[in-house]
Design a protein around this motif. Structure first.
Motif, PDB file in Angstrom:
ATOM      1  N   VAL A   9       0.862  -1.179   0.000  1.00 36.44           N
ATOM      2  CA  VAL A   9       0.000   0.000   0.000  1.00 36.44           C
ATOM      3  C   VAL A   9       0.896   1.226   0.000  1.00 36.44           C
ATOM      4  N   THR A  10       0.585   2.189  -0.840  1.00 34.90           N
ATOM      5  CA  THR A  10       1.387   3.419  -0.838  1.00 34.90           C
ATOM      6  C   THR A  10       0.591   4.613  -1.338  1.00 34.90           C
ATOM      7  N   HIS A  11       0.934   5.787  -0.806  1.00 33.61           N
ATOM      8  CA  HIS A  11       0.364   7.037  -1.318  1.00 33.61           C
ATOM      9  C   HIS A  11       1.284   7.637  -2.372  1.00 33.61           C
ATOM     10  N   ASP A  12       2.490   7.097  -2.433  1.00 31.36           N
ATOM     11  CA  ASP A  12       3.539   7.768  -3.184  1.00 31.36           C
ATOM     12  C   ASP A  12       3.675   7.188  -4.595  1.00 31.36           C
ATOM     13  N   PRO A  13       3.391   7.989  -5.615  1.00 33.54           N
ATOM     14  CA  PRO A  13       3.481   7.482  -6.987  1.00 33.54           C
ATOM     15  C   PRO A  13       4.885   6.975  -7.326  1.00 33.54           C
ATOM     16  N   TYR A  14       5.896   7.589  -6.723  1.00 33.09           N
ATOM     17  CA  TYR A  14       7.267   7.139  -6.972  1.00 33.09           C
ATOM     18  C   TYR A  14       7.434   5.688  -6.495  1.00 33.09           C
ATOM     19  N   ALA A  15       6.875   5.397  -5.322  1.00 40.04           N
ATOM     20  CA  ALA A  15       6.958   4.033  -4.777  1.00 40.04           C
ATOM     21  C   ALA A  15       6.130   3.068  -5.625  1.00 40.04           C
ATOM     22  N   ALA A  16       4.945   3.510  -6.008  1.00 47.21           N
ATOM     23  CA  ALA A  16       4.036   2.623  -6.758  1.00 47.21           C
ATOM     24  C   ALA A  16       4.651   2.181  -8.078  1.00 47.21           C
ATOM     25  N   LYS A  17       5.516   3.032  -8.639  1.00 48.15           N
ATOM     26  CA  LYS A  17       6.114   2.702  -9.943  1.00 48.15           C
ATOM     27  C   LYS A  17       7.103   1.534  -9.861  1.00 48.15           C
ATOM     28  N   PHE A  18       7.473   1.137  -8.647  1.00 48.59           N
ATOM     29  CA  PHE A  18       8.316  -0.045  -8.510  1.00 48.59           C
ATOM     30  C   PHE A  18       7.509  -1.331  -8.729  1.00 48.59           C
ATOM     31  N   ALA A  19       6.185  -1.220  -8.660  1.00 49.62           N
ATOM     32  CA  ALA A  19       5.319  -2.396  -8.808  1.00 49.62           C
ATOM     33  C   ALA A  19       5.054  -2.689 -10.283  1.00 49.62           C
ATOM     34  N   GLU A  20       4.454  -3.861 -10.514  1.00 49.31           N
ATOM     35  CA  GLU A  20       4.122  -4.266 -11.890  1.00 49.31           C
ATOM     36  C   GLU A  20       2.628  -4.109 -12.169  1.00 49.31           C
ATOM     37  N   ARG A  21       1.932  -3.819 -11.098  1.00 50.64           N
ATOM     38  CA  ARG A  21       0.478  -3.713 -11.224  1.00 50.64           C
ATOM     39  C   ARG A  21      -0.018  -2.783 -10.137  1.00 50.64           C
ATOM     40  N   ILE A  22      -1.021  -1.991 -10.470  1.00 50.31           N
ATOM     41  CA  ILE A  22      -1.577  -1.079  -9.462  1.00 50.31           C
ATOM     42  C   ILE A  22      -3.075  -1.291  -9.342  1.00 50.31           C
ATOM     43  N   LEU A  23      -3.517  -1.488  -8.118  1.00 49.68           N
ATOM     44  CA  LEU A  23      -4.946  -1.530  -7.844  1.00 49.68           C
ATOM     45  C   LEU A  23      -5.317  -0.185  -7.260  1.00 49.68           C
ATOM     46  N   PHE A  24      -6.330   0.421  -7.833  1.00 52.26           N
ATOM     47  CA  PHE A  24      -6.798   1.690  -7.274  1.00 52.26           C
ATOM     48  C   PHE A  24      -8.053   1.407  -6.462  1.00 52.26           C
ATOM     49  N   ASP A  42     -13.529   3.775  -1.562  1.00 47.42           N
ATOM     50  CA  ASP A  42     -14.749   3.407  -0.836  1.00 47.42           C
ATOM     51  C   ASP A  42     -14.888   1.897  -0.650  1.00 47.42           C
ATOM     52  N   GLY A  43     -13.811   1.243  -0.291  1.00 47.36           N
ATOM     53  CA  GLY A  43     -13.885  -0.186   0.016  1.00 47.36           C
ATOM     54  C   GLY A  43     -13.967  -1.098  -1.182  1.00 47.36           C
ATOM     55  N   GLU A  44     -13.727  -0.556  -2.369  1.00 50.01           N
ATOM     56  CA  GLU A  44     -13.811  -1.376  -3.579  1.00 50.01           C
ATOM     57  C   GLU A  44     -12.617  -1.134  -4.493  1.00 50.01           C
ATOM     58  N   ILE A  45     -12.312  -2.133  -5.315  1.00 50.17           N
ATOM     59  CA  ILE A  45     -11.295  -1.917  -6.339  1.00 50.17           C
ATOM     60  C   ILE A  45     -11.962  -1.180  -7.489  1.00 50.17           C
ATOM     61  N   GLN A  46     -11.452   0.022  -7.757  1.00 52.28           N
ATOM     62  CA  GLN A  46     -12.042   0.813  -8.844  1.00 52.28           C
ATOM     63  C   GLN A  46     -11.377   0.494 -10.161  1.00 52.28           C
ATOM     64  N   SER A  47     -10.070   0.257 -10.125  1.00 54.98           N
ATOM     65  CA  SER A  47      -9.403  -0.094 -11.373  1.00 54.98           C
ATOM     66  C   SER A  47      -8.136  -0.880 -11.082  1.00 54.98           C
ATOM     67  N   ASP A  48      -7.705  -1.584 -12.087  1.00 52.53           N
ATOM     68  CA  ASP A  48      -6.617  -2.551 -11.963  1.00 52.53           C
ATOM     69  C   ASP A  48      -5.748  -2.368 -13.210  1.00 52.53           C
ATOM     70  N   HIS A  49      -4.501  -1.910 -13.024  1.00 54.89           N
ATOM     71  CA  HIS A  49      -3.650  -1.584 -14.171  1.00 54.89           C
ATOM     72  C   HIS A  49      -2.367  -2.384 -14.160  1.00 54.89           C
ATOM     73  N   LYS A  50      -2.024  -2.941 -15.296  1.00 57.52           N
ATOM     74  CA  LYS A  50      -0.676  -3.505 -15.451  1.00 57.52           C
ATOM     75  C   LYS A  50       0.269  -2.340 -15.700  1.00 57.52           C
ATOM     76  N   LEU A  51       1.427  -2.368 -15.051  1.00 59.34           N
ATOM     77  CA  LEU A  51       2.398  -1.297 -15.267  1.00 59.34           C
ATOM     78  C   LEU A  51       3.510  -1.814 -16.157  1.00 59.34           C
ATOM     79  N   VAL A  52       3.491  -1.388 -17.387  1.00 63.11           N
ATOM     80  CA  VAL A  52       4.519  -1.837 -18.326  1.00 63.11           C
ATOM     81  C   VAL A  52       5.558  -0.736 -18.439  1.00 63.11           C
ATOM     82  N   GLU A  53       6.823  -1.133 -18.435  1.00 64.25           N
ATOM     83  CA  GLU A  53       7.921  -0.174 -18.572  1.00 64.25           C
ATOM     84  C   GLU A  53       7.636   0.737 -19.764  1.00 64.25           C
ATOM     85  N   GLY A  54       7.841   2.032 -19.605  1.00 65.14           N
ATOM     86  CA  GLY A  54       7.585   2.950 -20.717  1.00 65.14           C
ATOM     87  C   GLY A  54       6.188   3.568 -20.659  1.00 65.14           C
ATOM     88  N   GLU A  55       5.245   2.846 -20.031  1.00 63.32           N
ATOM     89  CA  GLU A  55       3.884   3.409 -19.936  1.00 63.32           C
ATOM     90  C   GLU A  55       3.549   3.814 -18.508  1.00 63.32           C
TER      91      GLU A  55
END
Ligand SMILES: Nc1ncnc2c1ncn2[C@@H]1O[C@H](COP(=O)(O)OP(=O)(O)OP(=O)(O)O)[C@@H](O)[C@H]1O
Ligand SMILES: [Mg+2]
Length: 243
Positions: A198-213, A216-229
């Protein structure tokens, strides 16, 4: 590694019930590095606690590494927490009266790992998190980044298959935060560890390969993080977070 179906958490206080996690369906594969972002109070820490068996769900299913968590007895759950999951917290949660080595050994002691094996493992871990020479220091004698590295070593001591990290860089400056993120990233690559952070920091989140947003207690979106994008995905997410 993690499968949830309709996973929910409701807190009751008096006559009111407060739905904090609203039926989350989620699959996280072995070896993934996933970041969870979302507004304060959206339920990120609660979700992480559920995933690690630190809190019990009000409804739904939760399967981790093939085990249905709700089917475990108290004793089995304690065993599961020690063996399968490593936790890292924003405020490190080290025991102030214990040295670096003793803190790292905490879970191994609880699990009854023989002293000789503990010693070996402590030495490996100290090396892996770059804390040679600090074995006998107390937490108050370490920088924040060093304390977090002790916490990471402690989390890894039992060779868990899953690391859950709640704002692991939240109390650190950029430089120390960066060291911690590189360390987590290296462990992830070298050992195939599954990490949910869990992180608030976009810099930290970019170390991951996937981001769940999360909102309100629900997953709103689910993104694969591909290098370059990554920057592009992150910009969109931050726009949402600030909306
Ligand atoms: N023990 C509890 N009893 C009642 N409500 C709780 C309890 N623990 C958490 N909550 C509520 O659940 C909601 C989500 O809390 P949680 O700590 O999961 O949010 P979060 O997304 O981690 O926020 P932050 O980014 O600020 O850490 C909050 O509204 C909080 O008040
Ligand atoms: Mg939180």
């Amino acid at each position: 590694m993690i499968i949830t179906k309709n996973l929910g958490k409701v807190y009751e206080s008096g006559e009111q019930s407060h739905v904090v996690i609203k039926g989350v369906d989620l699959q996280i594969n072995k070896g993934e590095f996933v970041a969870i972002m979302g507004p304060s109070g959206s339920g990120k820490s609660t979700l992480l606690h559920l995933l690690g068996g630190l809190d019990t769900p009000s409804n739904g299913e939760l399967r981790i590494d093939g085990t249905e968590i709700s089917s475990l007895s108290e004793k089995e759950l304690a065993y599961f927490r020690r063996r399968k999951v490593g936790y890292i917290f924003q405020n490190y949660q080290l025991l102030p009266s214990m040295t670096v080595s003793e803190n790292i050994a905490f879970t191994m002691n609880a699990d009854g790992v023989p002293q000789k094996k503990q010693k070996q493992r402590i030495a490996e871990l100290i090396k892996s998190v770059n804390l040679e020479g600090k074995e006998h220091f107390f937490p108050s004698q370490l920088s924040g980044g060093q304390q977090q590295r002790v916490a990471i070593a402690r989390a890894l001591a039992m060779n868990p298959s899953l690391i859950l990290a709640d704002e692991p860089t939240g109390n650190l400056d950029r430089k120390m935060g960066k060291d911690i993120l590189h360390l987590l990233s290296r462990l992830h690559h070298d050992t195939g560890l599954t990490i949910v952070m869990v992180t608030h920091d976009p810099y930290a989140a970019k170390f991951a390969e996937r981001i769940l947003f999360f909102k309100d207690g629900e997953i709103q979106s689910d993104h694969k993080l591909v290098e370059g994008e990554k920057d592009h995905v992150m910009e969109n997410l931050l726009a949402k977070l600030n909306a």
